[in-house]
Each structure stands twice: as C-alpha cells, then as structure tokens.
Design a protein around this motif. Structure first.
Motif, PDB file in Angstrom:
ATOM      1  N   GLY A   1       0.799  -1.219   0.000  1.00 51.92           N
ATOM      2  CA  GLY A   1       0.000   0.000   0.000  1.00 51.92           C
ATOM      3  C   GLY A   1       0.829   1.265   0.000  1.00 51.92           C
ATOM      4  N   ALA A   2       0.312   2.306  -0.648  1.00 50.80           N
ATOM      5  CA  ALA A   2       1.065   3.553  -0.808  1.00 50.80           C
ATOM      6  C   ALA A   2       0.124   4.745  -0.719  1.00 50.80           C
ATOM      7  CB  ALA A   2       1.816   3.560  -2.132  1.00 50.80           C
ATOM      8  N   ALA A   3       0.705   5.914  -0.434  1.00 54.07           N
ATOM      9  CA  ALA A   3      -0.073   7.154  -0.364  1.00 54.07           C
ATOM     10  C   ALA A   3       0.855   8.331  -0.594  1.00 54.07           C
ATOM     11  CB  ALA A   3      -0.762   7.284   0.995  1.00 54.07           C
ATOM     12  N   PHE A   4       0.268   9.442  -1.009  1.00 51.62           N
ATOM     13  CA  PHE A   4       1.001  10.698  -1.162  1.00 51.62           C
ATOM     14  C   PHE A   4       0.448  11.668  -0.127  1.00 51.62           C
ATOM     15  CE2 PHE A   4       2.333  14.748  -2.863  1.00 51.62           C
ATOM     16  CZ  PHE A   4       3.554  14.481  -3.465  1.00 51.62           C
ATOM     17  N   TYR A   5       1.320  12.208   0.721  1.00 50.09           N
ATOM     18  CA  TYR A   5       0.865  13.066   1.814  1.00 50.09           C
ATOM     19  C   TYR A   5       0.912  14.533   1.404  1.00 50.09           C
ATOM     20  CZ  TYR A   5       0.082  14.945   6.453  1.00 50.09           C
ATOM     21  OH  TYR A   5      -0.456  15.612   7.526  1.00 50.09           O
ATOM     22  N   GLU A   6      -0.245  15.221   1.523  1.00 52.53           N
ATOM     23  CA  GLU A   6      -0.348  16.624   1.141  1.00 52.53           C
ATOM     24  C   GLU A   6      -0.767  17.528   2.293  1.00 52.53           C
ATOM     25  OE1 GLU A   6      -2.919  17.036  -2.220  1.00 52.53           O
ATOM     26  OE2 GLU A   6      -1.753  15.684  -3.476  1.00 52.53           O
ATOM     27  N   GLY A   7      -0.944  16.954   3.476  1.00 52.87           N
ATOM     28  CA  GLY A   7      -1.497  17.722   4.581  1.00 52.87           C
ATOM     29  C   GLY A   7      -0.492  18.620   5.276  1.00 52.87           C
ATOM     30  N   ASP A   8      -1.006  19.389   6.233  1.00 50.34           N
ATOM     31  CA  ASP A   8      -0.189  20.294   7.043  1.00 50.34           C
ATOM     32  C   ASP A   8      -0.050  19.820   8.481  1.00 50.34           C
ATOM     33  OD1 ASP A   8       0.230  22.299   4.996  1.00 50.34           O
ATOM     34  OD2 ASP A   8      -1.880  22.821   5.246  1.00 50.34           O
ATOM     35  N   ALA A   9      -0.885  18.872   8.894  1.00 51.00           N
ATOM     36  CA  ALA A   9      -0.970  18.504  10.304  1.00 51.00           C
ATOM     37  C   ALA A   9       0.318  17.897  10.847  1.00 51.00           C
ATOM     38  CB  ALA A   9      -2.131  17.528  10.517  1.00 51.00           C
ATOM     39  N   LEU A  10       1.131  17.287  10.004  1.00 52.48           N
ATOM     40  CA  LEU A  10       2.358  16.645  10.462  1.00 52.48           C
ATOM     41  C   LEU A  10       3.590  17.507  10.254  1.00 52.48           C
ATOM     42  CD1 LEU A  10       1.749  12.955   9.299  1.00 52.48           C
ATOM     43  CD2 LEU A  10       1.107  14.072  11.444  1.00 52.48           C
ATOM     44  N   GLY A  11       3.390  18.753   9.849  1.00 49.97           N
ATOM     45  CA  GLY A  11       4.517  19.653   9.656  1.00 49.97           C
ATOM     46  C   GLY A  11       4.924  19.775   8.210  1.00 49.97           C
ATOM     47  N   PRO A  12       5.624  20.842   7.849  1.00 50.51           N
ATOM     48  CA  PRO A  12       5.983  21.096   6.452  1.00 50.51           C
ATOM     49  C   PRO A  12       6.935  20.059   5.865  1.00 50.51           C
ATOM     50  CG  PRO A  12       7.097  22.647   7.918  1.00 50.51           C
ATOM     51  CD  PRO A  12       6.089  21.919   8.753  1.00 50.51           C
ATOM     52  N   GLU A  13       7.711  19.368   6.702  1.00 49.15           N
ATOM     53  CA  GLU A  13       8.663  18.384   6.172  1.00 49.15           C
ATOM     54  C   GLU A  13       7.964  17.207   5.517  1.00 49.15           C
ATOM     55  OE1 GLU A  13       8.557  19.374   9.307  1.00 49.15           O
ATOM     56  OE2 GLU A  13      10.376  20.551   9.642  1.00 49.15           O
ATOM     57  N   LEU A  14       6.776  16.859   6.003  1.00 49.31           N
ATOM     58  CA  LEU A  14       6.062  15.695   5.468  1.00 49.31           C
ATOM     59  C   LEU A  14       5.254  16.021   4.221  1.00 49.31           C
ATOM     60  CD1 LEU A  14       5.840  12.702   6.547  1.00 49.31           C
ATOM     61  CD2 LEU A  14       6.982  14.324   8.048  1.00 49.31           C
TER      62      LEU A  14
END
Length: 912
Positions: free
Chosen positions: A367-380
């Motif tokens: 399984g795979a995903a692309f992370y676009e959120g802000d909740a985990l910090g700008p590095e992610l």
C-alpha cells in the motif's frame, strides 16, 4: 517477491462451513463467529509502539500510537477513511495455504467498518458492512467516496451504494453494481488493486501482470497480456489501437465511461497515488534486488516484459554487460560503473521504456499514499509513502521536479522496528491519510515463517507529539462552504467527492475557487482549485488559461493538464501555445497530450517539441516518442532526418543519434548503421546504439534489423571480441524468434547423498552461536545453485540481500525445510520427459496454462547450471509433471552440513 501472495504463504486462516479455523497448529479449533475468534489466545496481539522508531529527521516531532487493534479487526489488507473518520477495510482472515501451496476458501470475504465514536483518537467499535460469498481471496483494494464503497475484488470492480447511509449493506435498500469486470488472476495477487481518487474527479486504479480483457459500457475494450500470464492474447491490441503488455495503470470516469490506459508493462503495482498536481506515483516489486518506487509519466512503458508483444522475460534478454557492477552507458554521453541491480530487469537500455525510478533492492512493496497535509509539519508535505513487508518498514520518498522529470530521491525508512525489536511480527500492508491529517498505518501482524499463524491486526496512528486532541472536521457535501472544506481535506477520497459537486455549480463557484487559490499557503490545496476552475465553465477556464503565463512552472503544468481534461476540443490550441515553453517539464506535458493526434494536425507543435530536446534527457526523449506514437515513420522522415542529415554522419551529435535510437524506424536504423560505421564508437556507446536494432514493431522489421546489425560484423573496427559479443547477444536474445525446441537431451538435478544425520529443529539451530567468517567459508556450497554477491549460478533465488531483512530463525527454517515455503518465482518445479530424455528444473513462465496459442505449447525451464530452455511439450509425446510444494534444494544433511554449519551460513547471509 510477491505482495499479497506473500501473505498467503505465511499460513493464515480459512473459513470452513461457516466456522473460522486457525492455521495448522490449531487445525482442530473451529470458531462459529468473530466473537469466538476474538477470545482465542493467539489473537489480540500487536507490536507495541515503543518497538518502532521514526526517521530521526522527518519523524522527530511525531509519535505513533495504536488506533485500532484486534478484536476490532483482523489481518488488515487494504483500507480507506470516509468523511466521518470511519476506516473501511478488507481483511485477510479467510486466507489459507495448504501443503500443496494452494489457497482454499470456503466462505466469503467481508468489508469491515472501524470507528472512533467518542473522538479520543482510538477506535472503539467495528462491524461488518457486507460479506461477499463468491470472492476467492481477500479484496486487494477499497475506496470510499461518500456513500459509494468501491471494492477491488478480481475479476471485478464492485460499487456498493449505501442508500440509507447506515454503513450496513441491505440488499433490498442499497445497490450493488459491477463497474468493470475481466481482470485476470482472481487466485493471484498480481491482479486488481485499489481505486483512488484524483483532482480531476476521475478514478485511477492498477492491476498486475496476470492481465485483463475488460469491456466498458461505452464500448471500449482493453486487453493486456505477457509471458507471465494470459499469453494466449499476446499481440492483441485494445480498442484505442494500442498494444498493452503486463500490468497496467488506468483512469476512468466514475460513471464507467472514458476508461484510458495511462501506463503499462508494470509487474505488480499494488496501489497508485495521485497528487493534486496530477502526478501519479507507484511502487512495483519483482525478483530481488529490483523493487522500486517510480513517478509514472503518462502512457509510459515500465519495461518488465518484452516490448514487442510481452512474450519474453527479462532473463531471456539480459546481456552479459548489464550484470550488476559492470560499466553502463549513461545519458550524459559517458560510461559509468554499474549499479547493484541489472538494467536488464526493467529494460532500461531499450528505446521506448521509462527510466525505472528509485530501485532499492529486495523487498515487497504494497500500500502507498502521497501526503499533502499540514498537520504533520511542512517536512512531510509532498512525500510519497510506501509500505514494505519484507523490510518491515514504512518507506518515505521526497519527489522533486527536476528538468523534464520528477526524481523520487533516495529510499528512507520512515517507520521501522528498533534493532532490539527484530523479532516483532510487523507486516505493514496499507497507509492512508485521515481526515484529521494524521497517517494511519495497517499492520497484518505476521512474519515470513509458514509456522507462525496469528489472527491479529492493528492500525497505528501517526501524529504530532504536541497534538492536544484529534481534530476530526465535519464534512458537509450539501453546501458550498462545506464542499470547499471537503476540497481542502488531506484525505484523497474525501476531496475527490467534492470535485464534481463543485463543478456542477459552474460559474457560481469561480470566486470561491479564486479565493482558495489566492489565499491558501499549501500549494496542493491551491492546485485543487485549478482543476475545479477548468471544469466550471468559460469564466473558470479563462482564469486557468491566465496561468499559462505564470512564473510558477508547477502552475503552468497543472493548468495545462486541467484544461486538456476539461476542454479536449481545444487541445491543439493549448498545445501550440505551450510547445515552446522554457520549462522542459511543461513541454513534456504537451508532448504526452499529442499521442493520438494525427500528424498533419500536430506537426508544427511536434517540430517545436523536438527542437526543445537537449540531446540527453531520457524522460523528455520518451515523451517525444509518445507524441509520435503510431506516426513514428512520418515524424522521423519529415521532422528529424532532414535536419540531422544536413551534417555528415561523422559529425552527428548525441542529440541526432539519440533521436534515431528512440525512433528506430527503418530509416532511423539505416542512419544508425551509417553513423556507427562512420564514428566507430567505443564499446559502451556501441552497445547503447545497437539496442535500437533490438526494438522492432513487426516480424518484417525483426528480419531487416537483424540483417542490418549483422552487417556491422564486416567493419574492421568491430571485429574484436567485445563488439562481436554485443552483436551476437542482441541477435540471439532479441532478434531470434523464440520458437522452442523438442526435448532431445537430459538435464537432471544432481543427487546429493550426504552422510550427516538429519538436522535438529529450527529453534535449536537458531539458538547456536553463529560466525560470519565460518559461514562465509561454508557458503561456497550454496553457490552451486545461488548467486551471492555476484558469484555463483543463477538457478535458485539470488541471496545477495535475501537474508538482510529476515531473522536468523527464518533463515535457518528456509535452509532446513526448503519445501515448506517456496520463494516467489520458484514455485513451479517441473519434470519434462520425452522418451529417455528428461529436463528437471524451474518453470519460469505461465505459458504452460495457455491453450491453443503459439506460446501455449512451450514453456521455459531453468535447469541446473542456470540455463533456460524453451521446451515444446505438446508435440512428440512430451510429458510435463508439475511437482507441487517441491523444492530442488537439498536438505542440509544431504549436503553434509551440520547444525553449526547451518547456523554459520545463516549468520553470514544475515550480514550481507
């Protein structure tokens, strides 16, 4: 190593006559329901969060916690989160592995809904949404788009509509429909995988190289096959006029129309991830050490099977100069020291294939995903995440737009086990972004040993250490404000639902989308507004068209993609406008969009795109090749050859030669013959250029290209051994049609008659003290059948990295009990007999199953010593015996290996 078939091999459970049965060690235990199962002592186990370590850079501010565990769920395979924060998942508790290595399933498979009802960050409730009786093994993908639950269960993509929204399927109220059918391999994991949403509102999905023959409600048909499976349809074109090979990536409108292939010749991409710019990312696994993560350039050929019709495996066409460690041609015009993998594997040296992305070695990505959120910090933000079962880690990549392509960057372990937790049974299977911006990681909870059967499972939640309490947004799809918030969601399925609903508001939504684009600091959220605006009527399109002049390359790319999708009738207008853009990545997008446009309509645009080729960028060159697809001869004759031949062949540049190499039309091959004769290139470039001769599009071209290549033998400059070897290998491996031969010799496995007593049990041997030095001395006996660090025979699996991600106990078990769990690709031990002649070895393709075809009467057998023979078995009375659950590997006692020898060899393999 395969992914879900890998799970099958670890001995999970089956449902028998309505009762749940655990593995062999508990074969007498029957459980009438999930509640009884939950009370069993071998259930309800999980890896404690303290056993994990997060990347010290990207994960320094994050924590991992248990969100849900058994008995709420068991053996999770695939999952997705809905707008209410509920996790929908498929389970693997109905799997079984018998002694014959086959799966047996006697009851259906269920979709489970897991909920955190009190919002405290931990799930507290689960129930069954639906149970399907006819599905042969656990569905490998699930997506939830509002009240539509999309299940990938080969041979079908099934849509359930939960009409009354109670998260329980009721046949008299709710709807069940088959969106698509025809995916092959219902018994296999190289088959249909998850549907995912996209910023355009379309759905994307992939399937492995078991192949398919799919027909749609708008009369489209897509056929794909390869030597691996479904070889009887080799060479059959799809309704769009193109030939597709092996695994495929596709997109479709949610109503079942508009099915389009966006990539092919994959091996087994488990899940794709589509980001808000429209970029597609995927992982793909294969024989060690060639697992990879890749940006999928649209329409790309990913290079697993033979390019002509998929009938040749990479082993059949591998060249001696492509072995790991050898010097390789690179696209800077120089040779370089080779990598640890062979470029043969993904056919990197053939024109028409994409560069392979980041190859990281042995493994089994799922399984795979692309992370676009802000909740985990700008590095992610902007990272691609991939679950890796063999390495037992969640991998992370930081893709970067570079020149004409997106480079994946190095593979990093984002979540892995601490060294002291090596024995924990962590098998990550899926990763999704929640509506709260946290990451949710599924653990199947097992290991690679066929004797460890556990029915547990856990979903972990990854969030910030300083998070006070989980924030689950209230999504409302009925109001404009609610839809805008849904579009901003970090959960891809949630925001995909919002796209068509916003588009339906037409010009009325333009101001809201403009505001979103202008005020958001997250570029992925900004990009989502571009896709909506492009589809929201003339006013919205005019806003997007203005982005063609933006200083931001990414906005120009996204605008072009969005307008191309929204207004295909204006494609040529947009293409002409952007064909001379200063950014190679923008011109790349223009080139890809021209694939199916007739030459006369796009020749001026094509000329501009070709003029923009710098002579070296392989991605851009492949994009030009895609633009010319189906019209290569005309493009080369009218737009390339006249300009190149303004100079004598002796002065042809790298650009001229690489264009001829990529197009490899008869005229281009003639040019290459002249260039090679005039320039007398060094061996590295000679090998590179002559691979164009290996790339033909018809039987007549095969014969012509072979003759042209062999004509170079007469040149005095090419009579040394290395040049002659290059010509010989291309002629034999690529330009000689593999017709097979009758069995006229004996190829038998030697008998090993050791004098050592039988080995002790696995735990006893594993408890001994091992020595790397002693193991290195004793490992030579294994090289009779295995390659280890580039030494030995390629008969059995390559062991160079094999032991690194296994425990000592697992390695010992594989040595002591070689037939207990067969390595992927080595399951088919065969014996072919014709009179007194015998061939024993490993069947390396599935053509033995293909009835009535050119390939159906022969199959490849790798015999002792490493040679592969294509043997005809339907003629002259040849008999084929498939030895079930059989390994040709002798036990340690037959090799005179004592317990201590086995332990030392295991220590050495672990150290590599």
């Amino acid at each position: 190593m395969a992914r879900l078939r890998f799970l099958l091999s670890i001995g999970l459970s089956l449902v028998c006559m309505g009762n749940i049965v655990l593995g062999q060690s508990d074969a007498d235990r029957h459980f009438p329901d999930r509640e009884s199962l939950a009370r069993h002592e071998r259930v309800n186990r999980h890896v404690p969060p303290a056993s994990f370590e997060l990347d010290e850079g990207l994960g320094k501010d994050l924590k991992i916690e248990v969100w849900a565990t058994s008995p709420l769920l068991f053996s999770p395979v695939a999952m997705d989160m809905d707008a209410r924060g509920r996790m929908w998942l498929t389970e693997g508790i109905d799997y079984s592995t018998t002694h014959a290595g086959q799966r047996r399933v006697a009851a259906g498979k269920s979709i489970i809904v897991v909920s955190d009802t009190d919002g405290d960050g931990k799930a507290d409730e689960s129930h069954v949404f639906v149970t399907e009786k006819h599905i042969r093994h656990a569905p490998l993908g699930i997506a939830v788009f509002d009240n539509k639950i999309v299940l990938s269960a080969s041979p079908e993509i099934i849509i359930y509509t939960d009409v009354n929204r109670n998260a329980v399927f009721e046949p008299g109220i709710d709807k069940r429909e088959v969106l698509l059918t025809g995916f092959r391999g219902a018994w296999h994991d190289h088959t249909l995988h998850a549907v995912v949403g996209s910023p355009s509102g379309q759905w994307y999905f992939s399937f492995g190289n078991c192949g398919a023959d799919v027909r749609t409600r708008d009369d489209r048909r897509f056929v794909t096959s390869s030597y691996y499976h479904n070889s009887q349809q080799a060479g059959v074109k799809s309704s769009d006029g193109h030939l597709y090979i092996g695994g495929m990536a596709m997109r479709i409108n949610p109503d079942g129309t508009g099915l389009t292939a966006i990539g092919h010749n994959l091996r087994n991409t488990h899940d794709m991830a589509v980001n808000s710019f429209g970029d597609v990312y995927q992982n793909d696994n294969d024989d060690p050490p060639h697992c990879r993560a890749t940006w999928l350039m649209e329409y790309g050929n990913l290079g697993y099977a033979g390019l002509f019709d998929g009938s040749r495996s990479w082993q059949e066409t591998a060249k001696s100069w492509e072995t790991p460690g050898s010097r390789l041609w690179d696209w800077s015009g120089h040779s370089q020291l080779g990598r640890r993998h062979t470029p043969s594997h993904w056919r990197e040296n053939y024109p028409g294939t994409l560069p392979p992305g980041t190859i990281y070695g042995s493994g089994a990505p799922v399984g795979a995903a692309f992370y676009e959120g802000d909740a985990l910090g700008p590095e992610l933000r902007g990272t691609f995440l991939s679950c890796e079962m063999v390495r037992r880690e969640l991998q992370i990549y930081q893709p970067k737009l570079t020149d004409a392509q997106i480079e994946m960057g190095p593979t990093k372990s984002f979540v892995g086990l601490r060294p002291q937790a090596e024995r924990e049974m962590f098998l990550p299977t899926d990763i999704v972004t929640g509506t709260d911006g946290a990451l949710y990681l599924a653990d199947f909870y097992n290991n690679t040993s066929a004797h460890n059967y556990f029915l547990s499972g856990t979903i972990y939640r990854i969030s910030r250490k300083d998070e006070s309490s989980p924030k689950r947004p209230d999504i409302n799809y009925k109001t404009t404000a609610g839809l805008v918030e849904a579009l901003k969601s970090p959960a891809s399925s949630v925001r995909a639902v919002a796209v068509p609903l916003l588009v339906s508001r037409s010009d009325a939504i333009v101001s809201d989308m403009q505001q979103l684009f202008q005020t958001e600091s997250n570029p992925y959220v900004q990009a989502r507004a571009i896709w909506v605006l492009a589809q929201a009527g003339p006013e919205g399109r005019s806003v997007v068209e203005e982005l063609f002049s933006s200083d931001n390359i990414q906005w120009r790319i996204t605008a072009y993609r969005a307008l191309r999708f929204a207004k295909p009738d204006r494609l040529l207008e947009y293409a002409a406008r952007m064909a001379s853009d200063e950014a190679a990545s923008v011109r790349r997008e223009v080139a890809l969009s021209l694939r199916d446009i007739p030459f006369e309509q796009c020749k001026h645009v094509l000329a501009a795109l070709i003029a923009g080729f710098d002579g070296r960028n392989r991605w851009y060159l492949e994009a030009i090749g895609t633009a010319a697809m189906g019209k290569e001869a005309t493009v080369y004759s009218e737009l390339i050859h006249p300009l190149s031949t303004m100079r004598p062949y002796i002065r042809w540049s790298e650009r001229d030669k690489n264009l001829a190499w990529r197009f490899h039309t008869p005229q281009a091959i003639d040019d290459l013959v002249e260039v090679i004769a005039a320039q007398k290139p060094k061996i590295d470039e000679f090998r590179h250029l002559t691979m164009a001769f290996a790339s033909y599009s018809s039987e007549s071209e095969l014969a012509t290209y072979r003759a042209k290549l062999e004509s170079l033998r007469a040149n005095e400059s090419f009579k040394t051994d290395e040049y002659r070897q290059a010509i010989d290998q291309i002629v034999i491996k690529d330009l000689t049609k593999p017709r097979g031969a009758l069995l006229n010799a004996r190829y038998t496995i030697p008998e090993f008659l050791g004098r050592t007593k039988e080995s002790s049990d696995v735990k006893t041997i594993a408890a001994l003290e091992g020595s790397v030095d002693r193991g290195k001395a004793r490992i030579s006996i294994c090289r009779a059948c295995h390659q280890i660090n580039e030494m030995g025979v390629e008969f059995g699996p390559n062991l160079s990295q094999w032991g690194r991600y296994r425990t000592i106990e697992q390695i010992v078990e594989e040595i002591v009990q070689p037939s207990a769990r067969l390595a992927h690709g080595y399951e088919m031990s065969v014996r072919v007999t014709r009179g007194r002649n015998v061939a024993e070895g490993i069947g390396t393709n599935f053509a033995v199953h293909g009835p009535g075809s050119e390939y159906g009467g022969s199959f490849n057998v790798r015999v002792f010593g490493g040679e592969t023979h294509k043997i005809l078995f339907r003629r002259e009375g040849a008999k084929v015996e498939v030895l079930k659950n059989h390994s040709w590997m002798p036990t340690p006692s037959k090799l005179d290996l004592k317990d201590q020898d086995v332990r030392d060899i295991a220590e050495y393999l672990k150290s590599l």
